[in-house]
Design a protein around this motif. Structure first.
Motif, PDB file in Angstrom:
ATOM      1  N   MET A   2       0.799  -1.390   0.037  1.00  0.00           N
ATOM      2  CA  MET A   2       0.133  -0.051  -0.020  1.00  0.00           C
ATOM      3  C   MET A   2       0.809   1.229  -0.212  1.00  0.00           C
ATOM      4  O   MET A   2       0.621   2.162  -0.693  1.00  0.00           O
ATOM      5  CB  MET A   2      -0.919  -0.039   1.227  1.00  0.00           C
ATOM      6  N   ASP A   3       1.814   1.116   0.725  1.00  0.00           N
ATOM      7  CA  ASP A   3       3.016   2.482   0.659  1.00  0.00           C
ATOM      8  C   ASP A   3       3.564   2.274  -0.536  1.00  0.00           C
ATOM      9  O   ASP A   3       3.597   3.689  -1.191  1.00  0.00           O
ATOM     10  CB  ASP A   3       3.990   2.248   1.784  1.00  0.00           C
TER      11      ASP A   3
ATOM     12  N   ARG B  88       0.969   4.294  -2.994  1.00  0.00           N
ATOM     13  CA  ARG B  88       0.510   5.538  -2.919  1.00  0.00           C
ATOM     14  C   ARG B  88       1.933   6.409  -3.374  1.00  0.00           C
ATOM     15  O   ARG B  88       1.791   7.427  -3.894  1.00  0.00           O
ATOM     16  CB  ARG B  88       0.697   5.916  -1.127  1.00  0.00           C
ATOM     17  N   LYS B  89       3.108   5.952  -3.092  1.00  0.00           N
ATOM     18  CA  LYS B  89       4.380   6.469  -3.938  1.00  0.00           C
ATOM     19  C   LYS B  89       4.220   6.519  -5.370  1.00  0.00           C
ATOM     20  O   LYS B  89       4.679   7.464  -5.840  1.00  0.00           O
ATOM     21  CB  LYS B  89       5.679   5.919  -3.242  1.00  0.00           C
TER      22      LYS B  89
ATOM     23  N   ALA C 245       1.376   6.421  -7.159  1.00  0.00           N
ATOM     24  CA  ALA C 245       0.256   7.309  -7.383  1.00  0.00           C
ATOM     25  C   ALA C 245       0.995   8.647  -7.488  1.00  0.00           C
ATOM     26  O   ALA C 245       0.621   9.506  -8.414  1.00  0.00           O
ATOM     27  CB  ALA C 245      -0.685   7.165  -6.365  1.00  0.00           C
ATOM     28  N   GLU C 246       1.769   9.100  -6.617  1.00  0.00           N
ATOM     29  CA  GLU C 246       2.453  10.235  -6.395  1.00  0.00           C
ATOM     30  C   GLU C 246       3.293  10.598  -7.723  1.00  0.00           C
ATOM     31  O   GLU C 246       3.204  11.956  -8.306  1.00  0.00           O
ATOM     32  CB  GLU C 246       3.199  10.643  -5.104  1.00  0.00           C
TER      33      GLU C 246
ATOM     34  N   ASP D  87       0.949  11.043 -10.654  1.00  0.00           N
ATOM     35  CA  ASP D  87       0.274  12.442 -10.485  1.00  0.00           C
ATOM     36  C   ASP D  87       1.255  13.660 -10.813  1.00  0.00           C
ATOM     37  O   ASP D  87       0.915  14.614 -11.481  1.00  0.00           O
ATOM     38  CB  ASP D  87      -0.178  12.778  -9.333  1.00  0.00           C
TER      39      ASP D  87
ATOM     40  N   LYS E  24       0.591  -1.510 -10.091  1.00  0.00           N
ATOM     41  CA  LYS E  24      -0.368  -1.968  -9.243  1.00  0.00           C
ATOM     42  C   LYS E  24      -0.713  -3.321  -9.349  1.00  0.00           C
ATOM     43  O   LYS E  24      -0.948  -4.002  -8.278  1.00  0.00           O
ATOM     44  CB  LYS E  24      -1.557  -0.733  -9.638  1.00  0.00           C
TER      45      LYS E  24
END
Length: 161
Positions: A131-132, A135-136, A138-139, A142, A155
């Motif tokens: 999950m971490d 998140r990274k 996804a950053e 983005d 993913k």
């Protein structure tokens, strides 16, 4: 030193893979055989994992191992016949005496440092939290560093899909 070197080489065959000898001394080991006290001449090795006594005998050898963690106490001395080491390990009272050959100072130092201590174990790297990582990732997506297609592929890999 020839006898010490020869016994050390014979003892190497009985060490664990990767085990390193850090000091060796030649002396007489007080022990019991068939209920009788006896003295065996041999080599005591201080490895990176334990103390090992090794002696050649007709048609074989004697070997006894003492993990550092099992050594509860020890004493050293020097007399006319040479140096002596005495230690208690796993209910055994061990005496190595008449030591005049080998690196006595280094052997004593290793015994003093390691007696009663568990060997250091290599740290097992922890697995990163998926999950971490998402998140990274996804950053990065983005921020435009990773494409949406790369994000989706990674993913699926991280989630085992």
């Amino acid at each position: 030193m020839a006898k010490l070197d020869k016994l050390v080489e014979h003892a190497r065959a009985h060490l664990e893979p990767g085990e390193q000898i850090e000091a060796a001394v030649l002396g007489a080991y007080d022990t019991k055989m068939m209920g009788q006290s006896t003295v065996r001449n041999g080599v005591m090795l201080a490895t990176d994992r334990r103390l090992v006594f090794f002696a050649k005998k007709l048609g074989g050898h004697d070997l006894e191992s003492f993990p550092y963690a099992n050594i509860s106490s020890f004493e050293t001395s020097k007399g006319l016949m040479g140096h002596s080491f005495r230690f208690a390990a796993s209910g055994n009272d061990v005496t190595l005496k008449w030591i005049n050959t080998g690196d006595v100072a280094r052997f004593a130092e290793l015994l003093r440092e390691r007696a009663g201590h568990r060997p250091a174990t290599a740290a097992v790297p922890s697995q990163p939290d998926p999950m971490d990582q998402l998140r990274k990732l996804a950053e990065l997506r983005d921020a435009g560093i990773v494409t949406p297609e790369e994000f989706e592929a990674k993913k699926r890999q991280l989630l085992g899909l």
